[in-house]
Design an enzyme around this catalytic site. Structure first.
Site, PDB file in Angstrom:
ATOM      1  CE  LYS A  38      -3.573   2.777   0.795  1.00 45.84           C
ATOM      2  NZ  LYS A  38      -4.501   3.124  -0.302  1.00 45.84           N
ATOM      3  N   GLY A  76      -8.100   7.812   1.288  1.00 40.86           N
ATOM      4  CA  GLY A  76      -7.330   8.813   2.041  1.00 40.86           C
ATOM      5  C   GLY A  76      -6.033   8.281   2.607  1.00 40.86           C
ATOM      6  CB  CYS A  95      -2.634   9.781  -4.110  1.00 39.66           C
ATOM      7  SG  CYS A  95      -4.057   9.539  -3.022  1.00 39.66           S
ATOM      8  CG  ASN A 106      -3.630   6.321  -8.848  1.00 35.63           C
ATOM      9  OD1 ASN A 106      -4.589   5.743  -8.324  1.00 35.63           O
ATOM     10  ND2 ASN A 106      -2.620   6.809  -8.157  1.00 35.63           N
ATOM     11  CB  SER A 107      -8.474   5.162  -9.105  1.00 36.62           C
ATOM     12  OG  SER A 107      -7.914   5.979  -8.120  1.00 36.62           O
ATOM     13  N   GLY A 153      -5.554  -0.696 -14.266  1.00 38.25           N
ATOM     14  CA  GLY A 153      -6.755   0.101 -14.534  1.00 38.25           C
ATOM     15  C   GLY A 153      -7.723  -0.746 -15.345  1.00 38.25           C
TER      16      GLY A 153
END
Ligand code: DHB
Length: 313
Positions: free
Chosen positions: A46, A74, A130, A193-194, A249
Site C-alpha cells: 500500500k 485517504g 493519488c 491510477n484510479s 486500470g
C-alpha cells in the site's frame, strides 16, 4: 504445451504477468503475507506516507456495479518505517517486493525513497497521482513539479524507481512526461491510477455514495480499461522499450490482460478484481491470458508485447 507468462520489470524477473496493485488488501502484514503465499508474481505494498494514517471517514469505498468501484480511502497506511520492517518478513516468499510511497512535500519524497533504497524491497513505485488527498499528492499534473521531484530522487541508491501515473488524455502530456521519465532515469511506470474525483449520486436517497471529499472519489475497474489502454499504448510508443510498463486500470480478466499486453505492458497489476474476488484472481487472470496467447499462436509474453494492430486508413 504450457506457455510461460514470465516477464520482468526494470530487470527484476516476475514469475507471471499478473500481480496486485497498490490499494486493496496490501496494507497490513497479514494481508501482505497472504499476497506472499498467493500466485501474485510480486508483492506490491500500500502507498505509504511518513506517518501512519487512519485515512478518510467511512463510507469511503462503494461498489458501483459488477466490476467497478469508487473510493476515497485517504491513504490509510502504517507509516513507512513499518513497511521497511515488514519487507524483511516478506523476503521468505522469494518474489519481488514493491514499495509504494507518497510524500506531502519534496523533502518527504526524498526521505521515503532514501529509506526504501536501503531496505529489502526490489522496486520503488513513487506515487505522484493519488487523487484523494487535497494538496500535494497530485504533482503529476504539474510538469515543473514533476521535474523538481525527479531531479531530487535521482541517485539516492541502486534500486530501480518507478512512477505511478494518472490518466493523461492529450498527446502533449504523454510527450512531456516521457521526456522527463527518460531524462531522469526512471526505470518503470505504473499506469494508470484510479480516475480521480468522480461523483456517483444515488437518485433515490439523493445522496453521494461515499462520504469523503464532498462525495468524489477515484474510479477503478472495468469502466476505466480503455483509458488505461490508451495511456499504456501512448507511453509504449514514446518510451521505445527503454522503460518498463506496468499496466493497471480495469484489468478484470485474462482477456483484459491480453489487451494490455498488445498495447505494450510488460506486466499488469490488479486492483478492483483483487478487492472483489481475493487472491484467486491472480491464477484466473494469468491462466486465461495463457489461453489467449495459445489461441493466437504466441509462445511467450515477449512475442505478443506491443502487437496491437491498427486499422489502415
Ligand atoms: C489512495 C488512492 C489512490 O488512488 C492512490 O494512488 C493512493 C492512495 C487512497 O485514497 O488511499
Amino acid at each position: 504445451m504450457t506457455i510461460n507468462t514470465a516477464t520482468s520489470i526494470a530487470g527484476i524477473p516476475l514469475s507471471s504477468y499478473v500481480c496486485n496493485a497498490s490499494g486493496p488488501k496490501c496494507t497490513t502484514q497479514t494481508e501482505l503475507m497472504r499476497l506472499g503465499r498467493s500466485t501474485s508474481s510480486a508483492i506490491v505494498m500500500k502507498t505509504c506516507t511518513i506517518k501512519p494514517r487512519e485515512g478518510n471517514p467511512e463510507p469511503r469505498l462503494y461498489r458501483v456495479s459488477g466490476r467497478v468501484l469508487v473510493q476515497s480511502m485517504g491513504l490509510p497506511n502504517l507509516g513507512y518505517e513499518e513497511y521497511i520492517r515488514i519487507s524483511k518478513e516478506l523476503k521468505k516468499y522469494k518474489k519481488p517486493i514493491i514499495a509504494s510511497v507518497a510524500g506531502f512535500s519534496l523533502e518527504e519524497y526524498v526521505t521515503l525513497v532514501s529509506a526504501f533504497q536501503k531496505s529489502d524491497v526490489d522496486l520503488i513505485e513513487v506515487n505522484i497521482s493519488c487523487p484523494n488527498i487535497s494538496g500535494k499528492t497530485q504533482i503529476s499534473r504539474d510538469f515543473e513539479q514533476v521535474k523538481d521531484h525527479l531531479q531530487a530522487l535521482q541517485n539516492l541508491g541502486p534500486k530501480p524507481i518507478g512512477l505511478k501515473l494518472p490518466q493523461y488524455d492529450v498527446p502533449i502530456h504523454w510527450e512531456k512526461m516521457s521526456e522527463l521519465i527518460l531524462k531522469y532515469g526512471i526505470s518503470f511506470i505504473t499506469c494508470i491510477n484510479s480516475v480521480g474525483n468522480t461523483l456517483f449520486i444515488n437518485p433515490w436517497t439523493r445522496s453521494a455514495v461515499i462520504k469523503p471529499n464532498k462525495g468524489k472519489g477515484g474510479l477503478s475497474g472495468e469502466t476505466i480499461e480503455p483509458i488505461a489502454l490508451a495511456n499504456v499504448r501512448a507511453f509504449y510508443e514514446l518510451l521505445q522499450g527503454k522503460v518498463s510498463i506496468f499496466g493497471v486500470g480495469g484489468v478484470i480478466s485474462g482477456i483484459s490482460a491480453f489487451k494490455f499486453l498488445l498495447a505494450g505492458a510488460d506486466a499488469v497489476q490488479v486492483g478492483t478484481v483483487f478487492e472483489l474476488d481475493g487472491v484467486k484472481c491472480f491464477r484466473n487472470i494469468d491462466g486465461d491470458l495463457e489461453k489467449m496467447l495459445k489461441y493466437h499462436g504466441f509462445s511467450s509474453v515477449a512475442e505478443a508485447k506491443g502487437k496491437l494492430q491498427l486499422l489502415s486508413e
